[in-house]
Write an enzyme that holds these catalytic residues in place. Structure first.
Site, PDB file in Angstrom:
ATOM      1  N   GLY A   1       0.823  -1.190   0.000  1.00 34.95           N
ATOM      2  CA  GLY A   1       0.000   0.000   0.000  1.00 34.95           C
ATOM      3  C   GLY A   1       0.865   1.252   0.000  1.00 34.95           C
TER       4      GLY A   1
ATOM      5  N   GLY B   1       2.544   4.741   1.795  1.00 34.46           N
ATOM      6  CA  GLY B   1       2.990   5.291   3.071  1.00 34.46           C
ATOM      7  C   GLY B   1       4.291   4.713   3.583  1.00 34.46           C
TER       8      GLY B   1
ATOM      9  N   GLU C   1      -1.592  -2.729  -6.833  1.00 30.94           N
ATOM     10  CA  GLU C   1      -2.331  -1.611  -7.417  1.00 30.94           C
ATOM     11  C   GLU C   1      -1.405  -0.408  -7.577  1.00 30.94           C
ATOM     12  OE1 GLU C   1      -5.540  -1.022  -4.643  1.00 30.94           O
ATOM     13  OE2 GLU C   1      -4.360   0.302  -3.365  1.00 30.94           O
TER      14      GLU C   1
ATOM     15  N   LEU D   1      -6.083   2.646  10.266  1.00 28.38           N
ATOM     16  CA  LEU D   1      -6.140   3.700  11.279  1.00 28.38           C
ATOM     17  C   LEU D   1      -6.408   3.130  12.666  1.00 28.38           C
ATOM     18  CD1 LEU D   1      -8.214   6.391   9.341  1.00 28.38           C
ATOM     19  CD2 LEU D   1      -5.749   6.397   9.785  1.00 28.38           C
TER      20      LEU D   1
ATOM     21  N   GLY E   1      -8.083  -0.173  -2.280  1.00 34.55           N
ATOM     22  CA  GLY E   1      -8.029  -1.579  -2.658  1.00 34.55           C
ATOM     23  C   GLY E   1      -7.710  -2.508  -1.517  1.00 34.55           C
TER      24      GLY E   1
END
Length: 408
Positions: A195, A197, A218, A293, A316
């Site tokens: 992902g 970050g 993705e 989170l 996603g």
């Protein structure tokens, strides 16, 4: 409007100028993941003429929502959807009639490459009544299913400008610790999805000793591209698309964009293909790594809302959680720091304060800087104990008290 790096600055500035002079009105602008290129049209003073409809909130939308609250206005419209569903939502459900995107110069076959951003743009380019492109030589020409033929283009403008670069976030000690824990679960020959970050970047940094890794993701990032340059990723063990890194959008620095340009080691495909759980699962030993989170004591994850407000979106995450979980030898990993707000708030909580992005039934591994646990096969009581054990020590006693209803 295209996603991320492909948001076309010349076209959007022209649209903003026309809206400011009240030459256009009544527009709904659908998009995912805005960048500074789009700030000119995402403005409170233009909301009565250009209404933004976000599929993924970011810094710009959070600022607009804060301003709207001060002025007593409604927040930015948010359209909840999985990233894999965005092509269908935008091309069929919403029936968007105009696509605005940046493309690479036309090739010898009369096609423009979508470059960094195939995602939902390819589907909308086939269904929209008008396709308006900004041709930029800085946009890489990607291989794969990512081209728009010239006969689908209504109009074009040529605008040479550097592509937007997104700096990699600085790694904190917690990121490095989590990165090492997650990397320990990645075997030689695994296929990666990361992902966005610092946490996924930290995982990439900890994988330098692996071999024969593959990529089906993705988002293509500088961290993943460095693994390719180092020879850690060669895609030789992939079950589908062997020898190729598969992605649907890219975001990072110029080195990443230059690496993608006309490089047959990459294939860009639409997000409804890349993020299809069935396609993801076809990759053996698929490992997905995504952030959240907050996570409750049953294992459910809220990755998109803070204090009841939209903060980002599901993106996603669930696509890859389910796809990796169904993969032969696959692993889905949700990672987060143990605390937020400078250590004042635990990210492991008795109950979520926002939407359920990834249901408890789907969560596999959870990692914080204090450890990593496999929730698969654990009862609610066992899950609570496991998650409390990787919470920050300052919050464990309170979490233990809060969990009494699911403990002996």
């Amino acid at each position: 409007m295209a996603l991320g790096v492909a948001q076309p600055p010349a076209l959007l500035n022209a649209l903003a100028a026309r809206a400011a002079s009240r030459e256009v009105s009544g527009l709904s602008l659908y998009y995912l993941l805005s960048t500074p290129n789009a700030a000119c049209v995402l403005r409170t003073d233009l909301r009565d003429r250009i209404n933004p409809v976000s599929l993924f909130h970011g810094v710009i939308e959070r600022a607009l929502d804060a301003e709207a609250e001060r002025l007593g206005l409604a927040p930015v419209d948010f359209l909840p959807t999985a990233f894999s569903q965005a092509p269908d939502v935008l091309s069929r459900q919403v029936d968007a009639d105009v696509l605005l995107t940046t493309v690479s110069p036309m090739d010898d076959e009369g096609c423009f490459s979508l470059g960094t951003n195939t995602d939902y743009a390819l589907a909308v380019s086939k269904s929209a009544r008008h396709v308006i492109v900004e041709v930029n030589p800085a946009m890489p020409r990607a291989h794969g299913d990512c081209r728009i033929p010239v006969d689908r283009v209504t109009a074009l403008v040529e605008h040479e400008a550097p592509l937007l670069e997104i700096p990699s976030p600085a790694l904190r000690n917690e990121d490095i610790a989590i990165g090492k824990l997650v990397a320990d679960l990645v075997e030689d020959g695994a296929c990666l999805q990361m992902g966005i970050g610092a946490l996924p970047d930290a995982v990439c940094a900890a994988l330098s000793g692996r071999r024969r890794l593959g990529i089906h993701t993705e988002l293509m990032t500088p961290g993943l591209s460095r693994l390719m340059r180092q020879g850690v990723v060669d895609n030789s063990s992939k079950t589908i698309h062997p020898g190729r890194t598969v992605f649907t959008f890219a975001m990072g620095d110029k080195a990443l964009y230059d690496f993608i340009d006309d490089n047959p080691a990459f294939e860009a495909h639409p997000v409804d293909y890349v993020n299809s759980p069935a396609v993801i699962a076809a990759n053996a030993r698929m490992v997905s790594v995504n952030a959240t989170l907050e996570i409750d004591l049953h294992g459910a994850c809220n990755s998109e809302q803070r204090i009841g407000r939209q903060y980002s979106a599901s993106g996603g995450q669930l696509d890859f959680v389910r796809g990796a979980s169904a993969s032969q030898g696959g692993k889905s990993i949700i990672a987060c720091h143990s605390t937020a707000a400078g250590g004042k708030v635990s990210r492991i909580v008795p109950s979520l304060c926002g939407a359920v992005t990834t249901p408890r039934n789907d969560v596999h591994y959870v990692a914080t800087e204090y450890g990593i646990v496999n929730l698969r096969g654990l009862s609610l009581r066992e899950r609570a104990k496991a998650l409390i054990a990787i919470a920050h020590p300052d919050f464990r006693e309170g979490l233990d008290r809060a969990a009494f209803t699911i403990r002996d």
